[in-house]
Design a protein around this motif. Structure first.
Motif, mmCIF file in Angstrom:
data_model
loop_
_atom_site.group_PDB
_atom_site.id
_atom_site.type_symbol
_atom_site.label_atom_id
_atom_site.label_comp_id
_atom_site.label_asym_id
_atom_site.label_seq_id
_atom_site.Cartn_x
_atom_site.Cartn_y
_atom_site.Cartn_z
ATOM 1 N N SER A 29 61.756 -35.085 54.111
ATOM 2 C CA SER A 29 62.981 -35.727 54.599
ATOM 3 C C SER A 29 63.616 -34.966 55.753
ATOM 4 O O SER A 29 64.469 -35.510 56.464
ATOM 5 N N SER A 30 63.223 -33.692 55.924
ATOM 6 C CA SER A 30 63.772 -32.909 57.039
ATOM 7 C C SER A 30 63.073 -33.217 58.362
ATOM 8 O O SER A 30 63.600 -32.919 59.429
ATOM 9 N N GLU A 35 75.656 -33.435 55.555
ATOM 10 C CA GLU A 35 75.126 -34.732 55.973
ATOM 11 C C GLU A 35 75.815 -35.879 55.227
ATOM 12 O O GLU A 35 76.311 -35.693 54.111
ATOM 13 N N ILE A 82 61.072 -36.415 58.607
ATOM 14 C CA ILE A 82 60.906 -37.866 58.700
ATOM 15 C C ILE A 82 62.258 -38.532 58.448
ATOM 16 O O ILE A 82 62.846 -38.381 57.381
ATOM 17 N N GLU A 83 62.736 -39.273 59.419
ATOM 18 C CA GLU A 83 64.032 -39.939 59.294
ATOM 19 C C GLU A 83 63.829 -41.428 59.024
ATOM 20 O O GLU A 83 63.138 -42.121 59.782
ATOM 21 N N VAL A 84 64.381 -41.900 57.916
ATOM 22 C CA VAL A 84 64.337 -43.320 57.585
ATOM 23 C C VAL A 84 65.620 -43.963 58.124
ATOM 24 O O VAL A 84 66.721 -43.593 57.691
ATOM 25 N N PRO A 85 65.513 -44.905 59.045
ATOM 26 C CA PRO A 85 66.715 -45.418 59.734
ATOM 27 C C PRO A 85 67.700 -46.171 58.845
ATOM 28 O O PRO A 85 68.874 -46.233 59.143
ATOM 29 N N TRP A 86 67.233 -46.772 57.748
ATOM 30 C CA TRP A 86 68.114 -47.629 56.970
ATOM 31 C C TRP A 86 68.705 -46.955 55.735
ATOM 32 O O TRP A 86 69.363 -47.596 54.928
ATOM 33 N N HIS A 100 70.469 -43.010 54.241
ATOM 34 C CA HIS A 100 70.824 -41.612 54.471
ATOM 35 C C HIS A 100 69.860 -40.697 53.726
ATOM 36 O O HIS A 100 69.300 -41.065 52.679
ATOM 37 N N ARG A 101 69.673 -39.502 54.269
ATOM 38 C CA ARG A 101 68.709 -38.560 53.696
ATOM 39 C C ARG A 101 69.033 -38.216 52.246
ATOM 40 O O ARG A 101 68.149 -38.234 51.382
ATOM 41 N N TYR A 102 70.289 -37.911 51.948
ATOM 42 C CA TYR A 102 70.674 -37.537 50.586
ATOM 43 C C TYR A 102 70.401 -38.679 49.601
ATOM 44 O O TYR A 102 69.976 -38.443 48.463
#
Length: 259
Positions: free
Chosen positions: A31-32, A94, A34-38, A40-42
């Protein structure tokens, strides 16, 4: 050749006991980068870890009793996280929808992973204890340790006194564990120290991956203070006390049902 075979079997059971902690660090690492646009990371981390727990239970890697212990530790850890973030000890900068008073709900799983490891390794290595001090002294000591995590912000920190008390209360306690047909033993306090050091190493990796940040890490990452080893040493004691007592209760219940 036999010692090598024993070591391989021991390493295998240790590795299998670390599945959930490894899943946490793997999720943090991915997750640090690869960013998923839809999402939030948490929030994504929480969904992944819930999925991992479900799959571990459905596959038989974790029992229902172990899931119960993990839930207890998730709650204990989350309460501690809420307090520590409120006191400014560390922060989760975040955004996220699954944050409660600034604390992402996935954070409780980092404490639960310690309980998961303890439960797994206990079952896989057929662990037992000798010289256990008893429920009253062990639970009172565990409660005092947990309380000190809260009170040291406004009264003196008693962690070193508590560590000395641990050595006194558990000085006769040994861990009995079995690898294949051979039985081994280790002083419980030595096991506390070893696990505490490994969790401290894991904490450095977690902060590097942005799981949370200490005040001195906001500008750039720095090595977590060595004093944190003592905190993890004490936290491991709480986990061992709870797991040991639950195992004792279950064993007593099984014995009574068989009569």
């Amino acid at each position: 050749m036999k010692p090598i075979i024993q070591l391989l079997h021991f390493g295998y059971h240790q590795a299998m006991s670390c599945i959930f902690p490894v899943a946490i660090f793997g999720t943090l690492a991915l997750s640090s980068v690869i960013e998923v646009p839809w999402i939030h990371r948490y929030d994504a981390i929480l969904l992944v870890l819930l999925g991992v727990q479900y799959l571990m239970y459905r596959s038989g890697l974790e029992t229902r009793d172990e899931i119960k212990v993990i839930c207890v530790f998730h709650f204990i850890g989350l309460v501690l996280e809420l307090y520590k973030v409120w006191m400014g000890s560390w922060a989760y900068p975040e955004p996220g929808y699954t944050k409660l008073l600034g604390v992402p709900l996935y954070s409780g799983f980092m404490y639960a992973s310690v309980a998961s490891f303890m439960c797994q390794v206990w079952r896989r290595l057929r662990m037992d204890m000798t010289g256990w001090p008893g429920i009253a002294s062990s639970m009172l000591l565990g409660g005092a340790i947990y309380l000190n995590f809260f009170t040291h912000h406004f009264i003196p920190d008693f962690r070193w006194w508590l560590m000395a008390l641990v050595c006194i209360v558990f000085w006769k306690t040994w861990i009995i564990y079995r690898v294949r047909s051979i039985t081994y033993r280790m002083p419980l306090t030595l096991a506390f120290i070893i696990v505490g050091v490994f969790i401290w190493l894991a904490e450095n990796i977690a902060t590097l991956l942005g799981a949370w940040k200490y005040p001195d890490q906001h500008e750039s990452w720095k090595l977590v203070s060595f004093s944190k080893i003592s905190s993890w040493f004490l936290l491991v004691i709480i986990s061992v006390i709870i797991v040991a007592q639950l195992k004792h209760v279950k064993a007593s219940r099984t014995t009574n049902d068989s009569h």
